[in-house]
Design an enzyme around this catalytic site. Sequence first.
Site, PDB file in Angstrom:
ATOM      1  N   ARG A   1      -5.708  -9.248   7.557  1.00  0.00           N
ATOM      2  CA  ARG A   1      -5.355  -8.796   6.193  1.00  0.00           C
ATOM      3  C   ARG A   1      -6.730  -8.651   5.344  1.00  0.00           C
ATOM      4  NH1 ARG A   1      -1.390  -7.771   8.657  1.00  0.00           N
ATOM      5  NH2 ARG A   1       0.799  -7.801   8.186  1.00  0.00           N
TER       6      ARG A   1
ATOM      7  N   ARG B   1      -3.307 -11.843  12.972  1.00  0.00           N
ATOM      8  CA  ARG B   1      -2.799 -11.426  11.848  1.00  0.00           C
ATOM      9  C   ARG B   1      -3.986 -11.102  10.949  1.00  0.00           C
ATOM     10  NH1 ARG B   1       2.289 -11.440   9.955  1.00  0.00           N
ATOM     11  NH2 ARG B   1       2.720 -10.730   7.746  1.00  0.00           N
TER      12      ARG B   1
ATOM     13  N   CYS C   1       0.817  -1.399   0.003  1.00  0.00           N
ATOM     14  CA  CYS C   1      -0.065  -0.121   0.156  1.00  0.00           C
ATOM     15  C   CYS C   1       1.023   1.037   0.081  1.00  0.00           C
ATOM     16  CB  CYS C   1      -1.013  -0.035   1.293  1.00  0.00           C
ATOM     17  SG  CYS C   1      -1.932   1.467   1.491  1.00  0.00           S
TER      18      CYS C   1
ATOM     19  N   GLU D   1      -4.310  -8.929  -2.000  1.00  0.00           N
ATOM     20  CA  GLU D   1      -4.117  -9.054  -0.348  1.00  0.00           C
ATOM     21  C   GLU D   1      -3.602  -7.834   0.128  1.00  0.00           C
ATOM     22  OE1 GLU D   1      -1.293  -9.508   3.176  1.00  0.00           O
ATOM     23  OE2 GLU D   1      -1.011  -9.320   0.878  1.00  0.00           O
TER      24      GLU D   1
END
Length: 343
Positions: free
Chosen positions: A172, A170, A79, A126
Site C-alpha cells: 500500500r 500487501r 481511489c 493511505e
Amino acid sequence: MSGAGGFRFIDLFAGIGGLRQAFDRIGGECVFTSEYNAFARKTYEANFPGETPVFGDITQLEDVSLIPDHDVLLAGFPCQPFSIAGVSKKNALGRQHGFACEAQGTLFFDVARILQAKRPAAFLLENVKNLQSHDGGRTFEVIVRTLREELGYHLWYRVIDAQHFLPQHRERIVLVGFREDVPFSWEDLCLPAKGSLRMRDVLHPQDGSEKAELPWTEGALAAVGAKYTLSDKLWLYLKNYAEKHRARGNGFGFGLVGSDDVARTLFARYYKDGSEILVSRGEGVSPRRLTPRECARLMGFPDEFRIPVSDTQAYRQFGNSVAVPVFCEVARIMRPHMRAVIG
C-alpha cells in the site's frame, strides 16, 4: 491545539478503524469519524463505544466548519477515477482549475477541502499501490500537486509491504504530510525481515490451546467450524479453473497455504469463494476458508477486536482495511515531529 503531549485527530473513510488503532496507541484523541458503509460503522462503533456516532457520507457534509479542530487528519480514501483536463484549456474557457476542479467528484477532493479549511499540522493518507500508476500517473500527479503546491504541505510517500509485519503480501502507498518543514524521513522506519511471521501465527491451532469462539470455532479443541470447508463441488471448480488458465499461460487461480506459508493479499471479494487464501487440510481433502477471526489477525487486529457482523460483511471489512502494524510503525516515526509542531 492540544497540550501535554497529546493531539487530536480525525478519521475519514475510517472503515473499521485500522488507522485509528495506530494513532490511539501513540496518545491521540479521535474527535471526528466518517464512514459511508453502515456495516463498517457498526463494527467501528462496537470497538470504539461511548463516543459521538460515526458520521456517514463525508461528501454530504457541505459545512466543513462542523468538523472539530484537529492536529492530524487520517484518511484511507478510496481511489476513484480523476477527470483531468489541461489548465490552459480551462483558462481559455474561463473555468476554475486546480484541485477544486480536477479532483471534484472524487473522494480525494473531500480530503483536500478539509485540509484547506482546517489546516491540521499533519496528515496520513493511505491507498492502493497502483494509485501511482493510475491513468498513466496523472491521478497521482494531481494528488501530489494539490498537497504540495496548492495546500502548501511538505509531503513524503512510500510503498510499504505488510509482509514485514504480517504473513501477508500487501503493498500500500502511504502519504505523510506536515504543515511545517520537519525532518521526517522514511529511513526511520523499522521494518522486520519479510517472512518473520507465517500463517501459523494467525491460524486457529485447533488443539485446545485457545478457547472456542463461536460461531467460528467450537468444542474442546476450538476446531474450525465445518461450514468453512469448501464443498467438493466448489473445490473441483476452482482446481479446473486454475488448470484452464495455467494451460493458457495465465496466473489466475487459487492460493493454497499451509502453516509455514505467507498468504496472498486479502481482498474484499474474499466472501465470494475465498480462493485467494485457502487453508490446506491435507492431501485429498477440500481446503477451507479463513474464519473472520483469522482475517482479523492477518490484518494485525488484536483478538479483543469485536466482529459484530456476518461473515460476508466481516470478509469485506477486513479485505478493505489497513494492516494495523504498518501504520503503528508509521505513526511511531511521525510522533516526534508532531510533538515538535503541536507541542
